[in-house]
Design an enzyme around this catalytic site. Structure first.
Site, PDB file in Angstrom:
ATOM      1  N   LYS A 141       0.858  -1.197   0.000  1.00  0.00           N
ATOM      2  CA  LYS A 141       0.000   0.000   0.000  1.00  0.00           C
ATOM      3  C   LYS A 141       0.886   1.236   0.000  1.00  0.00           C
ATOM      4  O   LYS A 141       1.892   1.284   0.715  1.00  0.00           O
ATOM      5  CB  LYS A 141      -0.890  -0.038   1.250  1.00  0.00           C
ATOM      6  CG  LYS A 141      -1.989   1.015   1.299  1.00  0.00           C
ATOM      7  CD  LYS A 141      -2.846   0.833   2.559  1.00  0.00           C
ATOM      8  CE  LYS A 141      -3.981   1.831   2.639  1.00  0.00           C
ATOM      9  NZ  LYS A 141      -4.817   1.624   3.854  1.00  0.00           N
ATOM     10  N   SER A 174      -9.718   1.591   2.788  1.00  0.00           N
ATOM     11  CA  SER A 174      -8.815   2.354   1.938  1.00  0.00           C
ATOM     12  C   SER A 174      -7.744   1.489   1.250  1.00  0.00           C
ATOM     13  O   SER A 174      -7.134   1.933   0.281  1.00  0.00           O
ATOM     14  CB  SER A 174      -8.107   3.418   2.771  1.00  0.00           C
ATOM     15  OG  SER A 174      -7.290   2.801   3.760  1.00  0.00           O
ATOM     16  N   SER A 187     -10.155  -0.569   7.063  1.00  0.00           N
ATOM     17  CA  SER A 187      -9.506  -0.383   5.757  1.00  0.00           C
ATOM     18  C   SER A 187      -8.796  -1.607   5.198  1.00  0.00           C
ATOM     19  O   SER A 187      -8.340  -1.583   4.053  1.00  0.00           O
ATOM     20  CB  SER A 187      -8.509   0.779   5.820  1.00  0.00           C
ATOM     21  OG  SER A 187      -9.190   1.999   5.691  1.00  0.00           O
TER      22      SER A 187
END
Ligand SMILES: [Zn+2]
Lengths: 485, 498
Positions: free
Chosen positions: B78, B153, B177
């Site tokens: 990420k 996310s 997330s």
């Protein structure tokens, strides 16, 4: 009438702690390095970096608190103080808001005449220092009108202890004496260099005045930009005078921050960046709450050294030194410790003080070497004091011996014995010397007898010289006068 | 089975056994990314050179006789985690061109264990969002239905794993997330106990809630990743100095003797009928594996979203203050420093980030602090207490992971309905307990099969128990086996060597 007013002063000090590394990262805590060389992701606030507290800084702050007899709460925490400034890389400062490491306590300080006083503390807390900005092109070094600014982050993240006094000081002299005692204590504890000129000690003063006898506090101003004890003294005096004049004229004191103008000897309002900052303090979620174990506190308490005011009382009461000499010794912890060893071996505090503050301090000044770092052992100095007291050596020889000990160390007693430097008190021997001088300087003797009595000094000097300075000067003088009568 | 379909477990086993080289696995993953990522958009950047260099290092280590827990496993990172020498953007204009000068601890542990960093994955800007649509730098689509969001996310990491562009995705979970994109992309999304995985090098959203964890296609892979990335880090004061019990060693295949708490307040009647059916079936499946279902209560659970949306913004308002144009990242020049700050932040941050910074600044302001921030902290304490009480009566808690299946891009335009996406996942974040989502079936909507996730949560440090239960469930049900159309439709076709 000024006499009817009382000044009320509180002092806030920021003290940079002398740790190996910074408060929340492993960077060196060092003054004077090339700009931006003692930096890392943490103290530059790079994305993703996290703070890790420096245990030594926490311990040093607790020790300072213990020295001032303060309370060390079992729990403490770090908070974020939010405001934007280019020299503060996170745009918040890690500080302590409502749970400081140290609560209460008092600083004992003494005035020049030796009067001992106390000023209570509100708190001591730990935070991180900011970087340093340099503004170029504005002429006066201010940000307004500058072409560009440079920031050095070497200082960013250096552990900073903030020490806040109650508004319990009532004169500029008290404020300076308070600061001096605080400074001596932190020096004795070895937690800081406490140098105002290098910024490792910085202080602000809250100043107000009120009619004598009144309980309510007047409106205060905060004075900044004081760079020496002397400027603290002058700034407070000037601000107190200014406030009294305002009140005398029927005007009011405005609560504001004022800067001390050293050159003109006045305070003036500082350009306020914004009105009333809202720092939005909240607990720093990157740091877990601090638990201070009672055992650790006890260990630190037991390990405290003799504190400056304790030492002052000992020197003045037990040793009978004057306030000035006692203060001079205490102002340099290493000198005081040296002195204590001299006294210990000589059992003569007054002569020890005279030697340490007199001849030894002169040698230190001339050589740039601290007394405690010289070759002269305190025990040797004590031996010398005993030799002088017993009139085994005279003061001139003593001085020479001290200089030799300063350079090479050694025992004065041994030197005196080896080189036959002991003072001559033998009247026959000295009489012979006197006879010799009189015979050799007939014209001077004639002058003396003709009434020029001051030439006797020359004759005595010649006799001393002939003895290689070993003769007892008092005895030489006595015998010379007797012979010439 | 194609090479890219293989689990991390299989890849590591075969690379360690020298039946497969890290180079081959890496080439396959890069080829898969080339083939499908134009459609999926999982990665902000594919790191070809970094990946190949890492593969060469892993192959050399294996050749020298080392055994690596995750040898040759393709990894999606990420893009809010620092990797030295790579741009690390948080999917924000303000960091669009920033290159990290150091590597996050959790990422470093994965690389040291043999993972191959294929690329930096998309996310909602600064991890603020539940659909990946708040990225300022790219659009990510759900590999199971390209018209839909992958969740957020950690949407890029989830999409990369679901599209077979990586075997493990590293995500960060603040209020859901990892778990929500896990559910939306038919993956295991695992958030460990707060403090289990170092946050050093994870660009903070909300420090007291952020936690790194894996997104994988199997529970075993999640457990392997957890075993590698977890553990104390002296660079993170909030990382726990407590030994980690490995979770991947013994994974059970039944749930005999396990008490599974069903939360009274999470009323399945509130869900659409098709979803309700799925979760009723999931609970029954747990029971049929030997678990005893028990009724538990989390009385303050309905305050979770409100509590979270005070604490997280408050922390982020300070965390994001460092993005000011002074030292790195975007700078919009202006006549004075104050205007430079304002212009830089106005142009650098997207609307959702600004909204949260404003909410947080407000909640911390003098006069509002007690009413908002302090009360939220009290509510958080109550949430943690709820879990402590509930875990007195059960071993793990089961619930839906989300209140709806993956939705179409642009479908949720008002922020509040987006905030409610985290209704089921936020309470576990507030309490700091470990939780995961595991695939539990499909609902049919607009001619598409959409994945759903079952959320399981356990007491602090009970990761082995939690992963074990999820493994038993996964092995018995097999919902995770279905390959995403986006991955299956790829033309790379590198088959497993015979
Ligand atoms: Zn540093």
């Amino acid at each position: 009438m000024k006499a009817t007013y009382e000044a009320v002063v509180g002092i806030e000090c920021h003290v940079e702690l002398k740790t190996r590394t910074k408060m929340f990262c492993g960077c060196a805590n060092a003054f004077g390095s090339e700009p931006n060389t003692n930096v890392c992701p943490v103290c530059l606030a790079l994305p993703g970096a996290l703070p890790v507290p420096n245990g030594v800084a926490i311990e040093q702050t607790v020790r300072a608190g213990l020295a001032f007899g303060a309370r060390i709460p079992a729990y403490s925490k770090f908070d974020r103080k939010n405001y934007f400034y280019p020299d503060m890389p996170k745009n918040y400062q890690i500080s302590q808001y409502d749970m400081p490491l140290v609560q209460g306590g008092e600083v004992r300080y003494w005035l020049e005449d030796g009067t001992m006083k106390r000023c209570p503390l509100v708190r001591i807390h730990l935070e991180e220092d900011t970087g340093k900005s340099t503004h170029a092109g504005s002429g006066d070094g201010r940000i307004a009108g500058s072409l560009y600014s440079l920031v050095d982050f070497n200082r960013a993240g250096v552990p900073l202890m903030e020490c806040v006094s109650e508004p319990a000081l009532h004169s500029a002299a008290d404020a300076v004496a308070y600061l001096a005692s605080l400074r001596r204590t932190l020096m004795e504890l070895g937690v800081s260099d406490v140098k105002m000129e290098e910024g490792s000690l910085r202080c602000d003063a809250n100043v107000s005045v009120r009619l004598a006898g009144e309980a309510a506090l007047g409106t205060k101003t905060e004075i900044k930009n004081m760079n020496s004890f002397r400027s603290v003294q002058r700034a407070i005096e000037s601000e107190v005078d200014r406030q009294i004049s305002l009140l005398e004229r029927g005007e009011r004191v405005v609560q504001e921050t004022r800067g001390w103008d050293e050159a003109n000897g006045v305070t003036h309002p500082m350009r306020s960046k914004e009105q009333a900052h809202d720092y939005r303090y909240f607990p720093d979620p990157d740091l877990v709450p601090l638990e201070i174990a009672g055992d650790d506190v006890e260990r630190l308490r037991v390990g405290l050294p003799e504190l400056p005011w304790e030492r002052f009382e000992r020197y003045t009461r037990a040793f009978g030194l004057g306030s000035k000499q006692a203060t001079q010794l205490i102002d340099t912890p290493s000198l005081a410790r040296y002195f204590d060893r001299v006294v210990n071996a000589s059992s003569n505090p007054q002569q020890s003080a005279n030697f340490v503050l007199g001849e030894l301090s002169r040698l230190a000044n001339d050589s740039g070497v601290a007394v405690a770092d010289s070759k002269a052992e305190p025990e040797g100095v004590a031996e010398l004091i005993v030799l002088v007291e017993a009139r085994t050596v005279n003061s001139k020889i003593a001085k020479e011996l001290l200089e030799r000990m300063w350079r090479n160390g050694g025992s004065p007693k041994a030197i005196v014995e080896d080189e036959g430097l002991a003072q001559t008190n033998d009247a026959d021997e000295i009489e012979n010397l006197v006879e010799g001088v009189i015979a050799a300087h007939a014209s001077v003797v004639a002058d003396y007898r003709a009434g020029k009595s001051n030439v006797i000094g020359f004759l005595i000097g010649q006799a001393m010289k002939a003895s290689r300075s070993k003769a007892d000067p008092q005895l030489v003088s006595e015998l010379m006068k007797k012979r010439l009568r | 089975m194609k090479l890219v379909d293989r689990s991390a477990f299989d890849v590591a086993r075969d690379v360690n056994a020298r039946r497969l080289s890290a180079r081959e696995v890496t080439d396959a993953a890069l080829a898969q990314a080339d083939a499908v990522d134009g459609q999926v958009g999982a990665y902000l950047r594919v790191e070809y050179d970094l990946a190949r260099a890492a593969a060469a290092r892993v192959d050399a280590r294996i050749a020298s006789g080392e055994r690596l827990a995750l040898a040759g496993v393709p990894l999606a990172v990420k893009d809010n985690m620092c990797v030295i020498g790579t741009r690390t953007t948080c999917a924000s204009r303000i960091l669009e061109h920033w290159t990290a000068p150091y590597t996050a601890t959790a990422v470093q542990r994965m690389l040291d264990a043999g993972c191959i960093p294929i690329g930096k994955a998309n996310l909602d800007e600064f991890a603020m969002g539940s659909s990946c649509e708040n990225s300022a730098l790219g659009v990510t689509r759900n590999p199971y239905d390209l018209s839909r969001v992958p969740g957020g996310s950690s949407g890029g990491s989830a999409a990369a794993v679901a599209a077979r562009e990586a075997a493990i995705g590293m995500g960060s979970d603040t209020g859901g997330s990892i778990r929500e994109p896990g559910a939306f992309c038919n993956l295991v999304g695992f958030k460990p106990t707060y403090g289990r995985v170092s946050r050093y090098g994870l660009i903070a959203f909300a420090s007291s809630l952020d936690q790194i964890g894996p997104l994988t296609r199997t529970v075993r892979d999640a457990a392997m990743a957890y075993d590698v990335m977890s553990g104390h880090d002296p660079m993170d004061s909030t990382s726990l100095p407590r030994a980690v019990e490995p979770a991947s060693r013994a994974l059970p295949t039944d749930l005999r003797g396990l008490r599974v708490g069903i939360v009274r307040e999470f009323d399945l009647q509130a869900l659409a009928p098709a979803m309700r059916t799925i979760y009723e079936r999931a609970y029954a499946e747990l029971e049929s594996l030997g678990a005893a279902l028990v009724d538990v209560s989390l009385p303050t659970v309905d305050y979770g979203v409100a509590t979270y949306y005070l604490i997280a913004p408050a922390e982020c308002s300070a965390n994001l203050a460092r993005f000011d144009g002074v030292r790195y990242g975007l700078r919009v020049d202006a006549a004075d420093v104050g205007t430079m700050y304002e212009q830089t932040r106005a142009q650098g941050f997207g609307p959702e980030v600004k909204r949260r910074v404003l909410i947080g600044t407000y909640a911390l302001s003098s006069g509002y602090y007690d009413a908002y921030y302090v009360r939220a902290q009290k509510a958080r304490t109550l949430a943690a207490k709820d879990f402590a009480v509930a875990f007195g009566a059960c071993d793990i808690i089961a619930s839906p992971a989300t209140s709806c299946p993956p939705f179409t891009l642009g479908a949720k335009s008002d922020p509040y309905s987006m905030y409610l996406m985290d209704y089921y996942t936020i309470p576990m974040s507030l309490a700091g307990v470990p939780a995961l989502s595991v695939p539990c079936g499909w609902v049919r909507e607009a001619q598409a099969d959409l994945p759903l996730g079952l959320q399981l949560a356990a007491p602090h440090f009970a990761e082995p128990l939690l992963l074990g239960a999820a493994h038993a469930y996964e092995q018995a049900t097999g919902y995770s086996a279905r390959v995403s159309p986006a991955a299956a439709g790829s033309a790379t076709g590198i088959e497993e060597p015979a």
